[in-house]
Design a protein around this motif. Structure first.
Motif, PDB file in Angstrom:
ATOM      1  N   GLY A  62      12.352   2.571  -0.833  1.00 38.28           N
ATOM      2  CA  GLY A  62      11.453   3.590  -1.363  1.00 38.28           C
ATOM      3  C   GLY A  62      10.037   3.408  -0.835  1.00 38.28           C
ATOM      4  O   GLY A  62       9.395   4.382  -0.429  1.00 38.28           O
ATOM      5  N   LEU A  63       9.563   2.165  -0.804  1.00 36.14           N
ATOM      6  CA  LEU A  63       8.227   1.884  -0.300  1.00 36.14           C
ATOM      7  C   LEU A  63       8.152   2.102   1.204  1.00 36.14           C
ATOM      8  O   LEU A  63       7.118   2.547   1.724  1.00 36.14           O
ATOM      9  N   GLU A  64       9.232   1.795   1.906  1.00 38.20           N
ATOM     10  CA  GLU A  64       9.243   2.013   3.349  1.00 38.20           C
ATOM     11  C   GLU A  64       9.143   3.497   3.668  1.00 38.20           C
ATOM     12  O   GLU A  64       8.457   3.897   4.613  1.00 38.20           O
ATOM     13  N   ARG A  65       9.819   4.322   2.891  1.00 37.04           N
ATOM     14  CA  ARG A  65       9.744   5.773   3.109  1.00 37.04           C
ATOM     15  C   ARG A  65       8.322   6.282   2.867  1.00 37.04           C
ATOM     16  O   ARG A  65       7.814   7.125   3.606  1.00 37.04           O
ATOM     17  N   ILE A  66       7.679   5.747   1.814  1.00 29.06           N
ATOM     18  CA  ILE A  66       6.294   6.130   1.523  1.00 29.06           C
ATOM     19  C   ILE A  66       5.393   5.705   2.677  1.00 29.06           C
ATOM     20  O   ILE A  66       4.526   6.469   3.123  1.00 29.06           O
ATOM     21  N   ALA A  67       5.608   4.486   3.194  1.00 28.39           N
ATOM     22  CA  ALA A  67       4.783   3.968   4.288  1.00 28.39           C
ATOM     23  C   ALA A  67       4.935   4.818   5.549  1.00 28.39           C
ATOM     24  O   ALA A  67       3.941   5.133   6.221  1.00 28.39           O
ATOM     25  N   VAL A  68       6.155   5.173   5.869  1.00 28.77           N
ATOM     26  CA  VAL A  68       6.404   5.996   7.062  1.00 28.77           C
ATOM     27  C   VAL A  68       5.716   7.352   6.929  1.00 28.77           C
ATOM     28  O   VAL A  68       5.066   7.842   7.857  1.00 28.77           O
ATOM     29  N   LYS A  69       5.837   7.951   5.746  1.00 26.38           N
ATOM     30  CA  LYS A  69       5.215   9.257   5.505  1.00 26.38           C
ATOM     31  C   LYS A  69       3.695   9.163   5.572  1.00 26.38           C
ATOM     32  O   LYS A  69       3.021  10.033   6.130  1.00 26.38           O
TER      33      LYS A  69
END
Length: 440
Positions: A4-11
């Motif tokens: 979930g945090l990785e998706r936020i970081a990528v975005k």
């Protein structure tokens, strides 16, 4: 857990102007438990008196209520217990805030979510309180910027009562650049406004953020990201005639310039910039120093063997030459930090004089290991040896004070050291290793 945090970081990385409107969902029961489990068992309790062990035992009772209040924007941040610790090498005391254990776990969880966004925004000049970055990288980067560039002037800057001066209004405005989730905004506002318990009385908190909570480190970095980092990179540097750079470790930073005229212009602008955001320079600790390759050559014309020194993160940096005669910047433990380390070790030995020799040496080696790990940089061996010799001297004196036979002779003490050896000084970073970890 991290997807979930990785998706936020990528975005956040792909869309640098995006405001995130749904960020509360990663602050879940599992994340809070993970962060609670990472809090050392001996950590101090907050105003509720609950220890880490007690918080773990009653976790199921309070976590659901906490999460429900977060999602309803009704979370009430508990008061913060204020304690004081000595400032490095000074008589003054630094105030620290101790949140409750449960609140600490929530702060860490929220900080991780926000970091996944802001780590994509923070600039390379910022080092403190960031994953994968530390004080040695900040020192190595400063070293390389000065030694490998055209830097001739360094502005040492010290912010006056930084953590106690932050404007809550500006802080929330900065957060809202990237965060549109009102649940997170409400949480941050409650943490900023949390009362402070001191001497049995609760004091309202209208400005600043107490040192001690993990959210404070992130918010402090965020505040200076907008106030200082972006301003210096995008506004100041393009208007200068020569080379310039900045290295910042939370509220401690240095500005480096090729030309003195640039340094003076930037210093004048810096004072005005900080004043706009409720910050001021401690003028007695802020100075402009001629420092670098050219400054070393010019020092003899000014009647000096070498240029003035600069201070950063507990080290004194000075100009010198290596064995081949080439220019080099060396580092040694700053005098007040060395004095403080010796006093702390001496105090530790007084408090443990009743323990067995094995227990004593275990405690001493633990403290020495930490000291060597931080100050063990190339060129600083002499200061490490001074600490080692002082510990030997104090330990022998302490053992003699409790001996029935009076003063312990050196021959006896050598036998004790053979049986219970003190950790010898060790350099953890060579010049090559410092160059390797520098972030340029």
């Amino acid at each position: 857990m991290t997807t979930g945090l990785e998706r936020i970081a990528v975005k956040a990385r792909c869309e640098p102007k995006l405001r995130f409107t749904s960020l509360a969902h990663p602050i879940a029961k599992e994340r809070i438990w993970m962060n609670l489990s990472q809090i050392p068992a001996k950590s101090a309790a907050g105003v509720d008196g609950q220890t880490v062990t007690e918080a773990k035992e009653s976790f199921e009772e309070w976590v659901a209520v906490m999460l429900q209040s977060v999602h309803r924007k009704g979370y009430r941040a508990p008061e913060i217990r204020r304690v004081y610790i000595p400032k490095p090498g000074k008589q003054e005391m630094r105030p620290l805030g101790v949140p409750t254990v449960a609140d600490r776990a929530l702060q860490r969880s929220a900080s991780q979510v926000l970091s996944s966004i802001y780590e994509q925004d923070f600039l390379s000049c910022s080092f403190g309180g960031r994953p994968g970055r530390g004080a040695h990288q900040a020192l190595a980067t400063l070293h390389e910027r000065i030694a490998g560039g055209k830097i001739e002037w360094v502005l040492e800057a010290d912010l006056k009562n930084f953590f106690g001066s932050l404007s809550h209004e500006w802080m929330l405005r900065f957060v809202e650049h990237r965060v549109g989730d009102q649940r997170l905004i409400s949480l941050i506002r409650r943490w900023l406004k949390a009362g402070v318990l001191e001497d049995g009385e609760i004091h309202p908190n209208e400005e600043g953020t107490p040192q001690g909570g993990s959210i404070s480190v992130l918010l402090s970095n965020l505040y200076l990201h907008y106030v200082l980092d972006l301003w210096f990179e995008r506004v100041v540097k393009p208007r200068l005639r020569g080379e310039a750079c900045m290295v910042r470790y939370i509220d401690e930073f240095v500005l480096c310039f090729q030309y003195r005229a640039d340094a003076l212009r930037a210093q004048e602008a810096l004072v005005k910039r900080l004043r706009r955001f409720s910050l001021t320079l401690e003028l007695t600790k802020t100075k402009l120093v001629e420092f670098g390759r050219c400054a070393y050559r010019h020092a003899s014309k000014r009647g000096r063997k070498r240029p003035e020194t600069i201070y950063f993160l507990g080290f004194t940096l000075y100009c010198t030459r290596n064995q081949k005669g080439n220019f080099r910047i060396a580092m040694r433990t700053e005098r007040s930090r060395l004095r403080r380390a010796l006093m702390r070790l001496q105090d530790q030995m007084r408090r443990m004089r009743h323990l067995s020799q094995q227990e004593q040496v275990n405690h001493l080696n633990q403290m020495l290991r930490g000291h060597y790990a931080y100050y063990g940089v190339a060129g600083n061996l002499r200061a490490l040896l001074r600490v080692h010799r002082a510990v030997e001297h104090y330990w022998r004196k302490m053992l003699s004070s409790r001996s029935w036979h009076g003063r312990i002779r050196w021959e006896q003490f050598q036998r004790i050291k053979e049986q219970f050896p003190l950790l010898r000084p060790k350099l953890h970073y060579s010049y090559q290793e410092l160059q390797a970890i520098a972030i340029l």
